[in-house]
Design a protein around this motif. Sequence first.
Motif, PDB file in Angstrom:
ATOM      1  N   TYR A  48      69.223 144.112  59.572  1.00 30.80           N
ATOM      2  CA  TYR A  48      67.789 143.875  59.682  1.00 30.80           C
ATOM      3  C   TYR A  48      67.063 144.399  58.438  1.00 30.80           C
ATOM      4  N   ARG A  49      67.518 145.545  57.947  1.00 30.96           N
ATOM      5  CA  ARG A  49      66.930 146.115  56.734  1.00 30.96           C
ATOM      6  C   ARG A  49      67.166 145.205  55.539  1.00 30.96           C
ATOM      7  N   ARG A 207      55.374 140.330  69.177  1.00 29.53           N
ATOM      8  CA  ARG A 207      54.940 139.025  68.698  1.00 29.53           C
ATOM      9  C   ARG A 207      55.731 138.661  67.449  1.00 29.53           C
ATOM     10  N   LEU A 208      56.453 137.547  67.515  1.00 31.13           N
ATOM     11  CA  LEU A 208      57.230 137.083  66.363  1.00 31.13           C
ATOM     12  C   LEU A 208      56.451 136.113  65.491  1.00 31.13           C
ATOM     13  N   LEU A 209      55.706 135.243  66.112  1.00 31.62           N
ATOM     14  CA  LEU A 209      54.921 134.243  65.396  1.00 31.62           C
ATOM     15  C   LEU A 209      53.463 134.337  65.814  1.00 31.62           C
ATOM     16  N   PRO A 210      52.519 134.018  64.931  1.00 27.09           N
ATOM     17  CA  PRO A 210      52.726 133.548  63.561  1.00 27.09           C
ATOM     18  C   PRO A 210      53.078 134.689  62.605  1.00 27.09           C
ATOM     19  N   LEU A 211      53.688 134.321  61.501  1.00 31.29           N
ATOM     20  CA  LEU A 211      54.006 135.281  60.445  1.00 31.29           C
ATOM     21  C   LEU A 211      52.775 135.384  59.542  1.00 31.29           C
ATOM     22  N   ASP A 212      51.883 136.291  59.900  1.00 33.87           N
ATOM     23  CA  ASP A 212      50.558 136.299  59.289  1.00 33.87           C
ATOM     24  C   ASP A 212      50.515 137.154  58.029  1.00 33.87           C
ATOM     25  N   ALA A 242      65.483 130.467  55.202  1.00 28.53           N
ATOM     26  CA  ALA A 242      66.727 131.062  55.695  1.00 28.53           C
ATOM     27  C   ALA A 242      66.506 132.513  56.109  1.00 28.53           C
ATOM     28  N   LEU A 243      65.764 133.266  55.316  1.00 29.57           N
ATOM     29  CA  LEU A 243      65.496 134.665  55.647  1.00 29.57           C
ATOM     30  C   LEU A 243      64.621 134.788  56.894  1.00 29.57           C
ATOM     31  N   TYR A 247      65.432 136.654  60.309  1.00 35.05           N
ATOM     32  CA  TYR A 247      64.497 137.627  60.896  1.00 35.05           C
ATOM     33  C   TYR A 247      64.257 137.317  62.368  1.00 35.05           C
ATOM     34  N   LEU A 248      64.033 136.054  62.690  1.00 39.22           N
ATOM     35  CA  LEU A 248      63.821 135.663  64.081  1.00 39.22           C
ATOM     36  C   LEU A 248      65.087 135.881  64.906  1.00 39.22           C
ATOM     37  N   PHE A 249      66.238 135.555  64.317  1.00 40.52           N
ATOM     38  CA  PHE A 249      67.511 135.725  65.023  1.00 40.52           C
ATOM     39  C   PHE A 249      67.746 137.194  65.368  1.00 40.52           C
ATOM     40  N   VAL A 250      67.596 138.061  64.389  1.00 35.92           N
ATOM     41  CA  VAL A 250      67.849 139.490  64.624  1.00 35.92           C
ATOM     42  C   VAL A 250      66.860 140.040  65.643  1.00 35.92           C
TER      43      VAL A 250
END
Length: 317
Positions: A48-49, A207-212, A242-243, A247-250
Amino acid sequence: MMSDSLASLRRKIEGARDLRSVVSTMKAMAAASIGQYQRSTRALDDYYRAVQLGLSVCFRTGMLSSFASPVTGQEVNPWGDVTGAVVFGSDQGLVGRFNEVIADYAIRTLAALPGKTRVWVTGERVYDRLANTGMHVDLQVAGLFTVPLSVKGITPLVGRILMETLMPSPGEGEARRARRDKDGVAQLYLFYNSSRSGAIYAPVHQRLLPLDDAWRRELAGIPWPTNKLPEVMGSGEATLHALIREYLFVSLFRACAESLASENASRLAAMERAEKNIDQLSADLQQSFYRLRQSNIDEELFDVIAGVEALAGRISS
């Protein structure tokens, strides 16, 4: 009558002993499961880091083309315009109020958001709770996933969740892009029970989205561990996507693993309570058995004494 009661008590004592054996086995399995999910969560910390550092480089170099309209310059959300939520619960019972706690917390939180909400649920028991209670608020239960039985099952689950919530991918076809633009989620929340000090678990959300802007500024401010900054090779936009997918996957993986660890911690606590109750019940049954057997012996002795006294009286007369 006495012998029947003794036989009944003996059967109950044996049943309690068998039940305690089952509870002890479930307790050991829950304890082992907690360990594997906690270890998997800790193992993700370094990865994650690394993802955070990669995003930091992208945002530090001004790689924001995926978030700004080339015409107006205003930010756009490539995930659609629907508020979505993923709620993690359990398929199995013997977890106390685990599912009720997270379902009620998710409903209260989502009810405060404007507009309709689409919810994807992991676990049949929390699904039932949301389906029955969510009808009183503007909440649509859009899908149900099976809870993984091990750490290996988390990755396929996360992949299905991302597909259902229509995470964007580079090079997607026009049909899928049109569907995503219509049905995608602009906001995505995760709801799960997480271990907390002083308690077995507590409901939390992320909260994952939006990526503000605030999220991107925070990542851009992460210092690189060396004096030499890396460069993005190839397509910067593809690298950024891809990153973000990683990020969402982790984030989803960690939420699922924490929920599973909390579920098994709740089951372990329930099994410990059951074990204590069974021990108390066994002790009470043993005492009742001994008292009844002693009473039976006493009655038989009294009958013998009474018979001896009666026989002695006849002989003396």
